[in-house]
Design a protein around this motif. Structure first.
Motif, PDB file in Angstrom:
ATOM      1  N   LYS A  35      44.261  39.864  43.179  1.00  0.00           N
ATOM      2  CA  LYS A  35      43.437  39.327  42.095  1.00  0.00           C
ATOM      3  C   LYS A  35      42.490  40.402  41.550  1.00  0.00           C
ATOM      4  CE  LYS A  35      40.092  35.744  40.986  1.00  0.00           C
ATOM      5  NZ  LYS A  35      39.252  34.676  41.467  1.00  0.00           N
ATOM      6  N   LEU A  36      41.869  41.171  42.452  1.00  0.00           N
ATOM      7  CA  LEU A  36      40.979  42.251  42.013  1.00  0.00           C
ATOM      8  C   LEU A  36      41.742  43.300  41.203  1.00  0.00           C
ATOM      9  CD1 LEU A  36      38.848  42.811  45.242  1.00  0.00           C
ATOM     10  CD2 LEU A  36      38.035  41.943  43.036  1.00  0.00           C
ATOM     11  N   LEU A  37      42.939  43.654  41.683  1.00  0.00           N
ATOM     12  CA  LEU A  37      43.742  44.629  40.955  1.00  0.00           C
ATOM     13  C   LEU A  37      44.102  44.124  39.568  1.00  0.00           C
ATOM     14  CD1 LEU A  37      45.495  47.314  41.007  1.00  0.00           C
ATOM     15  CD2 LEU A  37      47.346  45.664  41.191  1.00  0.00           C
ATOM     16  N   LYS A  38      44.529  42.870  39.478  1.00  0.00           N
ATOM     17  CA  LYS A  38      44.900  42.305  38.179  1.00  0.00           C
ATOM     18  C   LYS A  38      43.710  42.299  37.218  1.00  0.00           C
ATOM     19  CE  LYS A  38      48.611  39.061  39.053  1.00  0.00           C
ATOM     20  NZ  LYS A  38      48.906  37.633  39.205  1.00  0.00           N
ATOM     21  N   GLU A  39      42.518  41.983  37.733  1.00  0.00           N
ATOM     22  CA  GLU A  39      41.329  41.993  36.877  1.00  0.00           C
ATOM     23  C   GLU A  39      41.043  43.389  36.336  1.00  0.00           C
ATOM     24  OE1 GLU A  39      38.246  40.370  39.359  1.00  0.00           O
ATOM     25  OE2 GLU A  39      38.992  38.323  39.145  1.00  0.00           O
ATOM     26  N   LYS A  40      41.164  44.397  37.198  1.00  0.00           N
ATOM     27  CA  LYS A  40      40.904  45.781  36.781  1.00  0.00           C
ATOM     28  C   LYS A  40      41.989  46.278  35.834  1.00  0.00           C
ATOM     29  CE  LYS A  40      38.571  46.970  41.064  1.00  0.00           C
ATOM     30  NZ  LYS A  40      38.634  47.744  42.313  1.00  0.00           N
ATOM     31  N   ALA A  41      43.249  46.039  36.187  1.00  0.00           N
ATOM     32  CA  ALA A  41      44.367  46.576  35.410  1.00  0.00           C
ATOM     33  C   ALA A  41      44.554  45.857  34.078  1.00  0.00           C
ATOM     34  CB  ALA A  41      45.656  46.489  36.234  1.00  0.00           C
ATOM     35  N   GLY A  94      38.887  46.851  48.398  1.00  0.00           N
ATOM     36  CA  GLY A  94      39.544  46.469  47.156  1.00  0.00           C
ATOM     37  C   GLY A  94      39.635  47.602  46.153  1.00  0.00           C
ATOM     38  N   THR A  95      39.293  48.810  46.566  1.00  0.00           N
ATOM     39  CA  THR A  95      39.358  49.970  45.687  1.00  0.00           C
ATOM     40  C   THR A  95      40.804  50.397  45.491  1.00  0.00           C
ATOM     41  OG1 THR A  95      37.224  50.724  46.505  1.00  0.00           O
ATOM     42  CG2 THR A  95      38.586  52.355  45.381  1.00  0.00           C
ATOM     43  N   VAL A  96      41.197  50.631  44.237  1.00  0.00           N
ATOM     44  CA  VAL A  96      42.544  51.124  43.952  1.00  0.00           C
ATOM     45  C   VAL A  96      42.578  52.600  44.317  1.00  0.00           C
ATOM     46  CG1 VAL A  96      44.296  51.478  42.197  1.00  0.00           C
ATOM     47  CG2 VAL A  96      42.849  49.449  42.105  1.00  0.00           C
ATOM     48  N   LEU A  97      43.428  52.950  45.287  1.00  0.00           N
ATOM     49  CA  LEU A  97      43.503  54.326  45.759  1.00  0.00           C
ATOM     50  C   LEU A  97      44.593  55.116  45.060  1.00  0.00           C
ATOM     51  CD1 LEU A  97      43.159  53.567  49.578  1.00  0.00           C
ATOM     52  CD2 LEU A  97      41.382  54.406  48.028  1.00  0.00           C
ATOM     53  N   GLN A  98      45.618  54.414  44.572  1.00  0.00           N
ATOM     54  CA  GLN A  98      46.747  55.103  43.954  1.00  0.00           C
ATOM     55  C   GLN A  98      47.449  54.153  43.006  1.00  0.00           C
ATOM     56  OE1 GLN A  98      50.179  56.211  46.530  1.00  0.00           O
ATOM     57  NE2 GLN A  98      49.453  58.292  46.150  1.00  0.00           N
ATOM     58  N   LEU A  99      47.836  54.658  41.843  1.00  0.00           N
ATOM     59  CA  LEU A  99      48.600  53.889  40.859  1.00  0.00           C
ATOM     60  C   LEU A  99      49.646  54.830  40.291  1.00  0.00           C
ATOM     61  CD1 LEU A  99      48.927  51.212  39.295  1.00  0.00           C
ATOM     62  CD2 LEU A  99      47.358  52.144  37.600  1.00  0.00           C
ATOM     63  N   ILE A 100      50.914  54.492  40.512  1.00  0.00           N
ATOM     64  CA  ILE A 100      52.019  55.370  40.124  1.00  0.00           C
ATOM     65  C   ILE A 100      52.986  54.587  39.242  1.00  0.00           C
ATOM     66  CG2 ILE A 100      53.958  56.750  40.939  1.00  0.00           C
ATOM     67  CD1 ILE A 100      52.429  57.101  43.575  1.00  0.00           C
ATOM     68  N   GLN A 101      53.365  55.190  38.116  1.00  0.00           N
ATOM     69  CA  GLN A 101      54.385  54.585  37.253  1.00  0.00           C
ATOM     70  C   GLN A 101      55.744  54.862  37.847  1.00  0.00           C
ATOM     71  OE1 GLN A 101      54.150  55.669  33.123  1.00  0.00           O
ATOM     72  NE2 GLN A 101      56.197  54.883  32.693  1.00  0.00           N
ATOM     73  N   LYS A 102      56.575  53.854  37.970  1.00  0.00           N
ATOM     74  CA  LYS A 102      57.933  53.994  38.535  1.00  0.00           C
ATOM     75  C   LYS A 102      58.985  53.901  37.470  1.00  0.00           C
ATOM     76  CE  LYS A 102      57.043  54.643  42.791  1.00  0.00           C
ATOM     77  NZ  LYS A 102      57.527  55.712  43.579  1.00  0.00           N
TER      78      LYS A 102
END
Length: 102
Positions: A35-41, A94-102
Motif C-alpha cells: 500500500k505504501l509503495l502504491k501511494e508513492k508510485a 517501508g522505504t523503497v530501496l530499489q526500483l527496476i524496469q523489467k
C-alpha cells in the motif's frame, strides 16, 4: 530476599520481555508495504496491477544488509503496452530501496 523484591524483579523481567518481543515484531506487513509503495508510485506511474512476496527476505543493497519485501507493478498509458517494474522495499520502514524496469 523478601516478597516485595521478588515481585518487583518478576514485574521488571516481564516488562523487559514484552519490550524486546514488541521491538522484534515492529516490521510492516506485506499488505501495508505494498500500500505504501502504491501511494508513492502512483504520483509518477499509472499502476494497473501489483504484487508482493509475503515473506521478507534478507538481502544486501549497496553492500548494506536489509530485510526486504520483493514485488512488482505494471504501469501503462492508453494506447501503449504495459511496462513492468520490480522493487525491493524495506520490511521495517517501508522505504523503497530499489526500483527496476523489467
Amino acid at each position: 530476599m523478601n516478597w516485595r523484591n521478588l515481585i518487583l524483579s518478576g514485574l521488571t523481567g516481564a516488562v523487559i520481555g514484552y519490550v524486546i518481543t514488541k521491538k522484534q515484531t515492529d516490521s510492516l506487513t506485506p499488505e501495508k508495504a505494498l500500500k505504501l509503495l502504491k501511494e508513492k508510485a502512483s504520483q509518477h506511474y499509472s499502476i494497473t496491477g501489483a504484487w508482493i512476496v509475503v515473506n521478507p527476505e534478507d538481502t544486501s543493497v549497496h553492500g548494506l544488509p536489509y530485510s526486504v519485501y520483493k514485488g512488482g507493478f505494471s504501469h501503462s498509458m492508453p494506447g501503449s503496452e504495459a511496462v513492468h517494474y520490480e522493487f525491493l522495499i524495506d520490511a521495517g520502514t517501508g522505504t523503497v530501496l530499489q526500483l527496476i524496469q523489467k
